[in-house]
Design a protein around this motif. Structure first.
Motif, PDB file in Angstrom:
ATOM      1  N   GLU A 173       1.021  -1.120  -0.051  1.00 36.90           N
ATOM      2  CA  GLU A 173       0.017  -0.198  -0.129  1.00 36.90           C
ATOM      3  C   GLU A 173       0.916   1.115   0.004  1.00 36.90           C
ATOM      4  OE1 GLU A 173      -2.715   0.166   3.242  1.00 36.90           O
ATOM      5  OE2 GLU A 173      -3.822  -1.859   2.376  1.00 36.90           O
ATOM      6  N   ASN A 174       2.072   1.324   0.694  1.00 34.51           N
ATOM      7  CA  ASN A 174       2.832   2.463   0.738  1.00 34.51           C
ATOM      8  C   ASN A 174       3.369   2.600  -0.914  1.00 34.51           C
ATOM      9  OD1 ASN A 174       2.553   2.644   3.405  1.00 34.51           O
ATOM     10  ND2 ASN A 174       4.260   1.522   3.927  1.00 34.51           N
ATOM     11  N   TYR A 175       3.760   1.554  -1.561  1.00 37.86           N
ATOM     12  CA  TYR A 175       4.488   1.895  -2.747  1.00 37.86           C
ATOM     13  C   TYR A 175       3.217   2.416  -3.470  1.00 37.86           C
ATOM     14  CZ  TYR A 175       5.310   0.796  -7.600  1.00 37.86           C
ATOM     15  OH  TYR A 175       5.457   0.786  -9.057  1.00 37.86           O
ATOM     16  N   HIS A 176       2.188   1.911  -3.653  1.00 36.72           N
ATOM     17  CA  HIS A 176       0.988   2.382  -4.407  1.00 36.72           C
ATOM     18  C   HIS A 176       0.546   3.815  -3.995  1.00 36.72           C
ATOM     19  CE1 HIS A 176       0.249  -0.924  -7.005  1.00 36.72           C
ATOM     20  NE2 HIS A 176       0.218  -1.680  -5.768  1.00 36.72           N
ATOM     21  N   GLN A 177       0.631   4.290  -2.786  1.00 37.14           N
ATOM     22  CA  GLN A 177       0.505   5.591  -2.290  1.00 37.14           C
ATOM     23  C   GLN A 177       1.479   6.544  -2.729  1.00 37.14           C
ATOM     24  OE1 GLN A 177       1.043   7.306   2.131  1.00 37.14           O
ATOM     25  NE2 GLN A 177      -0.921   6.269   2.130  1.00 37.14           N
ATOM     26  N   ILE A 178       2.635   6.329  -2.850  1.00 42.53           N
ATOM     27  CA  ILE A 178       3.606   7.423  -3.321  1.00 42.53           C
ATOM     28  C   ILE A 178       3.461   7.335  -4.918  1.00 42.53           C
ATOM     29  CG2 ILE A 178       6.170   7.707  -3.636  1.00 42.53           C
ATOM     30  CD1 ILE A 178       4.995   8.051  -0.548  1.00 42.53           C
ATOM     31  N   ARG A 179       3.335   6.111  -5.501  1.00 43.75           N
ATOM     32  CA  ARG A 179       3.025   6.138  -7.140  1.00 43.75           C
ATOM     33  C   ARG A 179       1.822   7.448  -7.319  1.00 43.75           C
ATOM     34  NH1 ARG A 179       6.515   5.587 -10.338  1.00 43.75           N
ATOM     35  NH2 ARG A 179       4.802   5.589 -11.988  1.00 43.75           N
ATOM     36  N   GLU A 180       0.907   7.247  -6.394  1.00 41.53           N
ATOM     37  CA  GLU A 180      -0.534   8.098  -6.545  1.00 41.53           C
ATOM     38  C   GLU A 180      -0.022   9.529  -6.386  1.00 41.53           C
ATOM     39  OE1 GLU A 180      -4.484   8.798  -7.620  1.00 41.53           O
ATOM     40  OE2 GLU A 180      -3.031   7.418  -8.190  1.00 41.53           O
ATOM     41  N   GLU A 181       0.676   9.668  -5.383  1.00 40.16           N
ATOM     42  CA  GLU A 181       1.152  11.155  -5.313  1.00 40.16           C
ATOM     43  C   GLU A 181       1.784  11.789  -6.439  1.00 40.16           C
ATOM     44  OE1 GLU A 181       0.065  12.963  -2.725  1.00 40.16           O
ATOM     45  OE2 GLU A 181      -1.135  11.567  -2.090  1.00 40.16           O
ATOM     46  N   LEU A 182       2.965  11.049  -6.926  1.00 38.59           N
ATOM     47  CA  LEU A 182       3.521  11.387  -8.122  1.00 38.59           C
ATOM     48  C   LEU A 182       2.566  11.647  -9.118  1.00 38.59           C
ATOM     49  CD1 LEU A 182       6.530   8.860  -7.868  1.00 38.59           C
ATOM     50  CD2 LEU A 182       6.651  11.219  -7.185  1.00 38.59           C
ATOM     51  N   ARG A 183       1.653  10.754  -9.441  1.00 36.35           N
ATOM     52  CA  ARG A 183       0.640  11.011 -10.725  1.00 36.35           C
ATOM     53  C   ARG A 183      -0.178  12.107 -10.408  1.00 36.35           C
ATOM     54  NH1 ARG A 183      -4.267  10.250 -12.245  1.00 36.35           N
ATOM     55  NH2 ARG A 183      -4.855   9.800 -10.235  1.00 36.35           N
ATOM     56  N   LEU A 184      -0.589  12.318  -9.281  1.00 35.21           N
ATOM     57  CA  LEU A 184      -1.423  13.633  -9.112  1.00 35.21           C
ATOM     58  C   LEU A 184      -0.484  14.974  -9.026  1.00 35.21           C
ATOM     59  CD1 LEU A 184      -3.621  12.333  -5.865  1.00 35.21           C
ATOM     60  CD2 LEU A 184      -4.090  12.563  -8.444  1.00 35.21           C
ATOM     61  N   TYR A 185       0.649  14.885  -8.768  1.00 33.42           N
ATOM     62  CA  TYR A 185       1.546  16.043  -8.885  1.00 33.42           C
ATOM     63  C   TYR A 185       1.678  16.487 -10.163  1.00 33.42           C
ATOM     64  CZ  TYR A 185       5.322  19.445  -8.147  1.00 33.42           C
ATOM     65  OH  TYR A 185       6.053  20.233  -8.376  1.00 33.42           O
ATOM     66  N   ASP A 186       2.162  15.292 -11.128  1.00 31.03           N
ATOM     67  CA  ASP A 186       2.592  15.671 -12.471  1.00 31.03           C
ATOM     68  C   ASP A 186       2.439  14.241 -13.162  1.00 31.03           C
ATOM     69  OD1 ASP A 186       3.483  16.201 -14.873  1.00 31.03           O
ATOM     70  OD2 ASP A 186       5.330  17.029 -14.183  1.00 31.03           O
ATOM     71  N   LEU A 187       1.490  14.020 -14.376  1.00 30.96           N
ATOM     72  CA  LEU A 187       0.873  12.869 -15.067  1.00 30.96           C
ATOM     73  C   LEU A 187       2.546  12.387 -15.586  1.00 30.96           C
ATOM     74  CD1 LEU A 187      -2.214  13.813 -16.763  1.00 30.96           C
ATOM     75  CD2 LEU A 187      -1.732  12.210 -14.868  1.00 30.96           C
ATOM     76  N   GLU A 188       3.291  13.340 -15.923  1.00 32.12           N
ATOM     77  CA  GLU A 188       4.519  12.941 -16.414  1.00 32.12           C
ATOM     78  C   GLU A 188       5.483  11.939 -15.549  1.00 32.12           C
ATOM     79  OE1 GLU A 188       5.738  13.204 -19.815  1.00 32.12           O
ATOM     80  OE2 GLU A 188       3.646  13.990 -20.082  1.00 32.12           O
ATOM     81  N   LEU A 189       5.474  12.262 -14.347  1.00 32.02           N
ATOM     82  CA  LEU A 189       6.181  11.451 -13.386  1.00 32.02           C
ATOM     83  C   LEU A 189       5.683  10.082 -13.380  1.00 32.02           C
ATOM     84  CD1 LEU A 189       6.529  13.966 -10.319  1.00 32.02           C
ATOM     85  CD2 LEU A 189       8.318  13.176 -12.011  1.00 32.02           C
ATOM     86  N   ASP A 190       4.292   9.639 -13.749  1.00 31.50           N
ATOM     87  CA  ASP A 190       3.759   8.516 -13.760  1.00 31.50           C
ATOM     88  C   ASP A 190       4.160   7.543 -14.787  1.00 31.50           C
ATOM     89  OD1 ASP A 190       1.936   6.856 -12.408  1.00 31.50           O
ATOM     90  OD2 ASP A 190       0.446   7.018 -14.011  1.00 31.50           O
ATOM     91  N   LYS A 191       4.688   8.329 -15.683  1.00 24.14           N
ATOM     92  CA  LYS A 191       5.373   7.587 -16.755  1.00 24.14           C
ATOM     93  C   LYS A 191       6.937   7.601 -16.853  1.00 24.14           C
ATOM     94  CE  LYS A 191       1.856   9.802 -19.932  1.00 24.14           C
ATOM     95  NZ  LYS A 191       1.816  10.773 -20.796  1.00 24.14           N
ATOM     96  N   ARG A 192       7.428   8.113 -15.863  1.00 27.43           N
ATOM     97  CA  ARG A 192       9.015   8.134 -15.571  1.00 27.43           C
ATOM     98  C   ARG A 192       9.313   6.493 -15.379  1.00 27.43           C
ATOM     99  NH1 ARG A 192      11.140  12.896 -14.458  1.00 27.43           N
ATOM    100  NH2 ARG A 192       9.421  13.433 -15.587  1.00 27.43           N
ATOM    101  N   PRO A 193      10.460   6.045 -16.044  1.00 30.70           N
ATOM    102  CA  PRO A 193      11.234   4.905 -15.837  1.00 30.70           C
ATOM    103  C   PRO A 193      11.346   4.728 -14.228  1.00 30.70           C
ATOM    104  CG  PRO A 193      12.247   5.700 -17.606  1.00 30.70           C
ATOM    105  CD  PRO A 193      11.384   6.703 -17.023  1.00 30.70           C
ATOM    106  N   GLU A 194      11.250   3.644 -13.575  1.00 29.34           N
ATOM    107  CA  GLU A 194      11.551   3.326 -12.318  1.00 29.34           C
ATOM    108  C   GLU A 194      12.029   1.851 -12.060  1.00 29.34           C
ATOM    109  OE1 GLU A 194       8.091   3.446  -8.716  1.00 29.34           O
ATOM    110  OE2 GLU A 194       7.761   2.204 -10.161  1.00 29.34           O
ATOM    111  N   ILE A 195      12.767   1.771 -10.695  1.00 32.12           N
ATOM    112  CA  ILE A 195      13.478   0.627 -10.688  1.00 32.12           C
ATOM    113  C   ILE A 195      12.711   0.537  -8.973  1.00 32.12           C
ATOM    114  CG2 ILE A 195      15.408  -0.567  -9.541  1.00 32.12           C
ATOM    115  CD1 ILE A 195      16.983   0.974 -11.854  1.00 32.12           C
ATOM    116  N   ILE A 196      12.080  -0.570  -8.796  1.00 34.76           N
ATOM    117  CA  ILE A 196      11.495  -0.779  -7.487  1.00 34.76           C
ATOM    118  C   ILE A 196      12.510  -1.571  -6.380  1.00 34.76           C
ATOM    119  CG2 ILE A 196       9.620  -1.676  -6.181  1.00 34.76           C
ATOM    120  CD1 ILE A 196       7.890  -1.495  -8.847  1.00 34.76           C
ATOM    121  N   VAL A 197      12.663  -1.204  -5.194  1.00 37.85           N
ATOM    122  CA  VAL A 197      13.613  -1.875  -4.474  1.00 37.85           C
ATOM    123  C   VAL A 197      13.078  -1.958  -3.122  1.00 37.85           C
ATOM    124  CG1 VAL A 197      15.950  -1.598  -3.528  1.00 37.85           C
ATOM    125  CG2 VAL A 197      15.511  -0.755  -6.048  1.00 37.85           C
TER     126      VAL A 197
END
Length: 337
Positions: free
Chosen positions: A256-280
């Motif tokens: 849930e923490n992962y998806h919460q941060i992803r949603e914050e990035l998307r709501l701030y800027d839609l381009e961030l939701d498309k940014r390449p990502e490495i999950i760790v």
């Protein structure tokens, strides 16, 4: 002191006054006008520097003035132009007109510059007004006033990689292990109050810049906590490394923490939701770390990596993966150009 927003009042130099003068030389009965023009006022110029990463050096120095131009003199002597005032800011600084709100210049690269306040033009001397019918003009011009402008500076750090995640996810610890940066580290949330930068060297000929973005929380896109202050620094990164704590101190669910941060990035800027990502998943030394990896992989349907900044597990592999991803991103950018 780290500052990433500041407002300055800039006043360029006034132009010098034109001179009214007539030649007075022995044996020259009709010398005529010889008043010189006034000098131009100095400009105020912002220049992006690669040697800075904060606007802290501008704190306490809000008013900036450029030198005024000298007045014109006789014998057609033009007044000296005023010196420009140069203000150095970090690369990645956005310059805006504080009153009208429009962007003057995005100083994205070292060496970029912009005139934020233009100096006044020097006034014309009486020589300029001489004509065939007006051989002894007594007209001169005052110098023009220099431009005065209130500007706002907004720093958006430039980094290849942005470390994102909830507070206490291990971002600062990871940064300290893979670079020479020395961020503040402690066993409680919100240790980091501002972004930290570090350079990661991989081999002899490869390196990349990492920014540790302070912990994001729910509602960050709307400015809750220090949301906007943190999120703006993610915008210029090419790659996101999303760190998730397997056993959060607040007993929340890692997925849930992962998806919460992803949603914050998307709501701030839609381009961030498309940014390449490495999950760790960090802190592999904890007992639930491997289970968190498997659970998250099933949810996001992509590979999740396991590291420990304490023991060093997976750090070399993570650095190599980041280099590979950055090379792929640069190839795509080059093809797009």
């Amino acid at each position: 002191m780290f500052i990433d927003e500041i407002t300055l009042i800039c006043r360029a130099g006034d132009g010098g006054r034109g001179c009214m003068s007539f030649r007075r030389e022995a044996h020259v009965p009709r010398g005529g006008p010889d008043g010189g023009d006034g000098g131009d006022g100095g400009d105020i110029i912002m220049v992006a520097s690669e040697h800075m990463n904060s606007l802290g050096h501008l704190a306490g120095h809000i008013h900036w003035n450029a030198e005024r131009g000298s007045h014109g003199e006789g014998d057609l002597c033009r007044g000296k132009s005023g010196k420009d005032t140069i203000i150095e800011v970090p690369a990645g600084t956005l310059i805006k007109d504080a009153e009208r709100g429009h962007v003057l210049k995005d100083l994205a690269h070292p060496g970029d510059r912009v005139i934020v306040a233009k100096g006044g033009r020097g006034g014309r001397g009486n020589k300029r007004f001489a004509t065939a019918t007006n051989r002894a003009p007594r007209e001169v011009e005052p110098g023009e006033a220099g431009e005065e402008r209130r500007i706002s500076l907004e720093l958006k750090m430039i980094a290849d990689v942005g470390l994102v995640g909830k507070p206490n996810a291990g971002k600062s610890t990871l940064l300290s292990r893979i670079t020479r940066a020395t961020p503040e580290i402690a066993n409680y949330p919100f240790t980091t109050k501002h972004p930290n930068l570090g350079v990661v060297e991989v081999g002899w000929d490869q390196d990349f810049v990492v920014a540790d973005i302070p912990g994001l929380i729910e509602g960050a896109h709307a400015g809750i906590g220090l949301g906007h202050e943190f999120l703006r620094h993610v915008e210029r990164t090419r790659l996101l490394v999303h760190l998730i704590e397997p056993m959060p101190m607040d007993q929340t669910d890692p997925v849930e923490n992962y998806h919460q941060i992803r949603e914050e990035l998307r709501l701030y800027d839609l381009e961030l939701d498309k940014r390449p990502e490495i999950i760790v998943i960090t802190k592999s030394e904890l007992p639930d770390a491997e289970a968190a990896v498997e659970l998250l992989q099933e949810t996001v349907n992509q590979q999740v990596h396991l590291i420990s900044a304490v023991t060093g597990q997976g750090l070399d592999a993570l650095k190599r993966l980041i280099v590979k991803k950055l090379d792929e991103i640069k190839e795509v950018e080059a093809a797009a150009e």
